[in-house]
Design a protein around this motif. Structure first.
Motif, PDB file in Angstrom:
ATOM      1  N   SER A 128       1.016  -1.297   0.202  1.00 12.79           N
ATOM      2  CA  SER A 128      -0.018   0.089   0.143  1.00 12.79           C
ATOM      3  C   SER A 128       0.602   1.546   0.152  1.00 12.79           C
ATOM      4  N   ARG A 129      -0.031   2.412  -0.084  1.00 17.48           N
ATOM      5  CA  ARG A 129       1.302   3.271  -0.111  1.00 17.48           C
ATOM      6  C   ARG A 129       1.784   3.550   0.738  1.00 17.48           C
ATOM      7  N   ILE A 130       1.553   3.322   2.209  1.00 23.78           N
ATOM      8  CA  ILE A 130       2.132   4.128   3.598  1.00 23.78           C
ATOM      9  C   ILE A 130       2.095   1.945   4.097  1.00 23.78           C
ATOM     10  N   PRO A 131       2.586   1.323   3.908  1.00 18.21           N
ATOM     11  CA  PRO A 131       2.771   0.384   3.955  1.00 18.21           C
ATOM     12  C   PRO A 131       2.808  -0.026   5.432  1.00 18.21           C
ATOM     13  N   GLU A 132       3.641   0.496   6.584  1.00 18.84           N
ATOM     14  CA  GLU A 132       3.628   0.319   7.939  1.00 18.84           C
ATOM     15  C   GLU A 132       3.057   1.155   8.455  1.00 18.84           C
ATOM     16  N   ARG A 133       2.056   0.453   9.370  1.00 19.08           N
ATOM     17  CA  ARG A 133       1.334   1.572  10.622  1.00 19.08           C
ATOM     18  C   ARG A 133       0.590   0.795  11.622  1.00 19.08           C
ATOM     19  N   SER A 134       0.449   1.426  12.386  1.00 16.17           N
ATOM     20  CA  SER A 134       0.135   0.944  13.912  1.00 16.17           C
ATOM     21  C   SER A 134      -0.890   1.518  14.313  1.00 16.17           C
ATOM     22  N   ALA A 135      -1.172   0.372  15.391  1.00 18.42           N
ATOM     23  CA  ALA A 135      -3.021   1.281  15.730  1.00 18.42           C
ATOM     24  C   ALA A 135      -3.439   0.172  17.279  1.00 18.42           C
ATOM     25  N   ALA A 136      -3.929   0.075  18.011  1.00 16.34           N
ATOM     26  CA  ALA A 136      -4.204  -0.440  19.070  1.00 16.34           C
ATOM     27  C   ALA A 136      -5.829  -1.409  19.099  1.00 16.34           C
ATOM     28  N   PHE A 137      -4.722  -2.733  17.718  1.00 18.65           N
ATOM     29  CA  PHE A 137      -5.569  -4.211  18.090  1.00 18.65           C
ATOM     30  C   PHE A 137      -5.352  -4.920  18.726  1.00 18.65           C
ATOM     31  N   LYS A 138      -6.315  -4.947  19.468  1.00 16.24           N
ATOM     32  CA  LYS A 138      -7.026  -6.486  20.708  1.00 16.24           C
ATOM     33  C   LYS A 138      -5.116  -7.098  20.467  1.00 16.24           C
ATOM     34  N   VAL A 139      -5.591  -8.216  19.027  1.00 15.44           N
ATOM     35  CA  VAL A 139      -4.746  -9.407  19.190  1.00 15.44           C
ATOM     36  C   VAL A 139      -3.257  -9.634  19.009  1.00 15.44           C
ATOM     37  N   LEU A 140      -3.074  -7.813  18.882  1.00 14.23           N
ATOM     38  CA  LEU A 140      -1.886  -7.898  19.639  1.00 14.23           C
ATOM     39  C   LEU A 140      -0.742  -6.787  21.033  1.00 14.23           C
ATOM     40  N   LYS A 141      -1.895  -7.275  21.637  1.00 14.83           N
ATOM     41  CA  LYS A 141      -2.045  -6.404  23.509  1.00 14.83           C
ATOM     42  C   LYS A 141      -0.804  -8.056  23.502  1.00 14.83           C
ATOM     43  N   GLN A 142      -0.209  -8.271  23.606  1.00 20.89           N
ATOM     44  CA  GLN A 142       0.785  -9.229  23.729  1.00 20.89           C
ATOM     45  C   GLN A 142       2.099  -9.089  24.420  1.00 20.89           C
ATOM     46  N   THR A 143       1.716  -9.324  26.083  1.00 15.18           N
ATOM     47  CA  THR A 143       3.419  -9.065  26.781  1.00 15.18           C
ATOM     48  C   THR A 143       4.586  -9.499  26.572  1.00 15.18           C
ATOM     49  N   HIS A 144       3.720 -10.821  25.550  1.00 15.20           N
ATOM     50  CA  HIS A 144       4.843 -11.786  25.557  1.00 15.20           C
ATOM     51  C   HIS A 144       6.048 -12.386  24.416  1.00 15.20           C
ATOM     52  N   ALA A 145       5.137 -11.336  22.900  1.00  9.64           N
ATOM     53  CA  ALA A 145       6.110 -11.850  22.193  1.00  9.64           C
ATOM     54  C   ALA A 145       5.333 -10.625  21.296  1.00  9.64           C
ATOM     55  N   PRO A 146       6.911 -10.518  20.205  1.00  5.97           N
ATOM     56  CA  PRO A 146       6.696  -9.244  19.115  1.00  5.97           C
ATOM     57  C   PRO A 146       4.949  -9.696  18.192  1.00  5.97           C
ATOM     58  N   SER A 147       4.560  -8.644  17.702  1.00  6.68           N
ATOM     59  CA  SER A 147       3.339  -9.406  17.082  1.00  6.68           C
ATOM     60  C   SER A 147       3.061  -8.116  16.279  1.00  6.68           C
ATOM     61  N   VAL A 148       2.393  -8.568  14.793  1.00  3.54           N
ATOM     62  CA  VAL A 148       2.539  -7.938  14.101  1.00  3.54           C
ATOM     63  C   VAL A 148       1.067  -7.948  12.953  1.00  3.54           C
ATOM     64  N   LEU A 149       0.317  -7.331  12.286  1.00  4.57           N
ATOM     65  CA  LEU A 149      -0.955  -8.015  12.058  1.00  4.57           C
ATOM     66  C   LEU A 149      -0.755  -6.944  10.914  1.00  4.57           C
ATOM     67  N   VAL A 150      -1.193  -9.023   9.383  1.00  2.00           N
ATOM     68  CA  VAL A 150      -0.816  -8.107   7.905  1.00  2.00           C
ATOM     69  C   VAL A 150      -1.349  -8.291   7.029  1.00  2.00           C
ATOM     70  N   GLU A 151      -2.403  -7.089   7.314  1.00  2.61           N
ATOM     71  CA  GLU A 151      -3.729  -7.283   5.893  1.00  2.61           C
ATOM     72  C   GLU A 151      -2.601  -7.291   4.513  1.00  2.61           C
ATOM     73  N   LEU A 152      -2.860  -8.391   3.585  1.00  2.00           N
ATOM     74  CA  LEU A 152      -1.825  -8.421   2.577  1.00  2.00           C
ATOM     75  C   LEU A 152      -2.301  -7.968   1.536  1.00  2.00           C
ATOM     76  N   GLY A 153      -3.849  -7.424   1.830  1.00  2.00           N
ATOM     77  CA  GLY A 153      -3.674  -7.288  -0.045  1.00  2.00           C
ATOM     78  C   GLY A 153      -5.739  -6.528   0.428  1.00  2.00           C
ATOM     79  N   TYR A 154      -5.916  -6.379  -0.926  1.00  2.00           N
ATOM     80  CA  TYR A 154      -7.722  -5.864  -0.770  1.00  2.00           C
ATOM     81  C   TYR A 154      -8.929  -6.363  -1.968  1.00  2.00           C
ATOM     82  N   VAL A 155      -9.508  -7.327  -1.006  1.00  2.00           N
ATOM     83  CA  VAL A 155     -10.130  -8.094  -2.018  1.00  2.00           C
ATOM     84  C   VAL A 155     -12.137  -7.438  -2.547  1.00  2.00           C
ATOM     85  N   SER A 156     -11.728  -6.316  -2.320  1.00  2.00           N
ATOM     86  CA  SER A 156     -12.403  -4.877  -3.422  1.00  2.00           C
ATOM     87  C   SER A 156     -11.888  -4.947  -4.360  1.00  2.00           C
TER      88      SER A 156
END
Length: 423
Positions: free
Chosen positions: A358-386
């Motif tokens: 995407s135009r800005i490929p690195e972003r950040s926000a308060a994703f619940k699934v990334l709220k982990q004290t034990h592990a580095p974590s990322v959420l990857v949106e692989l592309g646009y199905v639209s």
């Protein structure tokens, strides 16, 4: 005697079994023709109809089964819990609303457990619910009639007395909700990689231009990624789901914690509502956890992904105000943020060499699934199905393999740079 028995069975089969909604306000529907919910039961058609006073939802089933019907608030929904079903419905049907119903969705909620969630435009009450046999065969029609009510009468809904949603199985069996405090990580010989295919079961995620579901694409990529990583012999690779079943956000987090993950990768696919822009927007984006979203698009994306439990008909278990939430996120950032950002940069670099980003490929926000004290974590949106072109690409084995190889390459570089040490 035989004729009398057959006549009696026909009377039983054609009866509408109802419970008057009283203080428990929970409707249980039963229609029996021998064993309930025999293997191979199918949902073959759905129909909505409305009058000025009521809205009717009708689901045609290949045979009789046991169902539970109840309502939930915040947002207003009607939930139908059924045994395992093969849904033979047009995916576009769920987008259509009528009368008091704005939309509905369906799919597996857990192993051998199906769910239909009906979104309503406001508070409703279940005026009646029942099953009737369709003449000439074993098929039945499940009919739920809804009428409007006020917010005070609705309260939290007829399912308010339920203490928890039904358990969702995953690779580690039934898991409790997330602990208030993280447990000490377990020692292991190989780095543990937890791959999290988003959505699943009743929650399809984003639907593409040709009704391809996000849950299907991300599971295919996850399975390929697991295969690529496993072949190296360097990692212990685990998936939060391996088939088309719903897994709540709390259980995904708990699975990662119990696995003592060294890296958590959540896979998703994006979609935009504006059809005029759909064909011009495409590309992968990698998100990390942040208290404040990097931009408005990231904030909207996080809110959408964090709502997946509500989509599946689960009441929110979030407790505490904004201050508590912010303190938690700050803590998590201190523990894992730097490693997450390192992996995010590596991953974007690898993806750019192989697929569109995407135009800005690195972003950040308060994703619940990334709220982990034990592990580095990322959420990857692989592309646009639209995006019709990207949707077609994402459905090919070649594209999925390319993405899996790129993510695996980033994982290898990441662990080569970092010495994993667990007490």
């Amino acid at each position: 005697m035989a004729g009398g028995g057959a006549e009696l069975r026909n009377k039983v089969q054609s009866a509408i079994v109802r419970w008057v909604i009283g203080t428990l306000a929970l409707v249980v529907l039963v229609l029996s023709n021998g064993p309930l919910a025999a293997a191979g039961a199918q949902a073959t058609a759905v129909q909505l109809s409305a009058t000025a006073k009521a809205t009717t939802f009708e689901l045609t089933l290949s045979e009789g089964l046991t169902a539970q019907v109840y309502t939930l608030a915040s947002p207003y929904r009607v939930v139908l819990d059924l045994p395992d079903l093969d849904f033979r419905l047009d995916p576009s049907e769920g987008k259509k609303g009528k009368g008091l119903i704005s939309a509905f969705r369906y799919g597996l909620f857990a192993e051998h457990k199906a769910r239909v969630v009906i979104d309503t435009k406001g508070p409703v009450k279940i005026a009646s619910a029942g099953m009737t046999r369709i003449p000439g065969g074993t098929a039945v029609k499940l009919t739920v009639i809804l009428s409007p009510t006020d917010a005070a009468s609705f309260g939290n809904g007829t399912g308010a007395s339920r203490s928890a949603a039904p358990p969702t199985p995953d690779l580690s069996g039934a898991l409790p909700l997330m602990d208030a405090e993280p447990k000490a990580p377990k020692a292991h010989a190989k780095p543990v990689i937890v791959i999290d295919p988003g959505h699943g079961g009743i929650d399809p995620g984003a639907l593409g231009a040709n009704n391809v579901s996000e849950k299907t694409i991300v599971l295919a990529v996850a399975l390929q990624l697991k295969s690529v990583l496993a072949k190296t012999g360097q990692y212990d690779v685990r998936l939060t789901r391996t088939d088309d079943v719903f897994v709540s956000l709390d259980r995904r987090l708990k699975f990662s914690s119990e696995s003592s993950a060294d890296l958590f990768i959540s896979l998703h696919a994006d979609s935009i509502e504006q059809k005029k822009m759909a064909d011009s927007i495409r590309g992968a984006t990698v998100y990390t956890l942040s208290n404040k979203a990097s931009d408005e698009q990231a904030r909207i994306m996080a809110e959408k992904e964090n709502a997946s439990d509500l989509i599946a008909g689960i009441q929110s278990t979030d407790q505490g105000g904004e201050e508590v939430k912010n303190i938690l996120i700050d803590l998590l950032k201190r523990e894992t943020s730097n490693f997450s950002q390192d992996f995010s940069r590596l991953l974007v670099k690898k993806l750019k060499k192989n697929i569109a980003t995407s135009r800005i490929p690195e972003r950040s926000a308060a994703f619940k699934v990334l709220k982990q004290t034990h592990a580095p974590s990322v959420l990857v949106e692989l592309g646009y199905v639209s995006n019709k072109v990207e949707e077609q690409e994402m459905m090919t084995v070649a594209w999925q393999s390319t993405v899996a190889e790129a993510i695996a390459a980033a994982v290898e570089t990441y662990f080569n740079k970092r010495t994993v040490s667990k007490p």
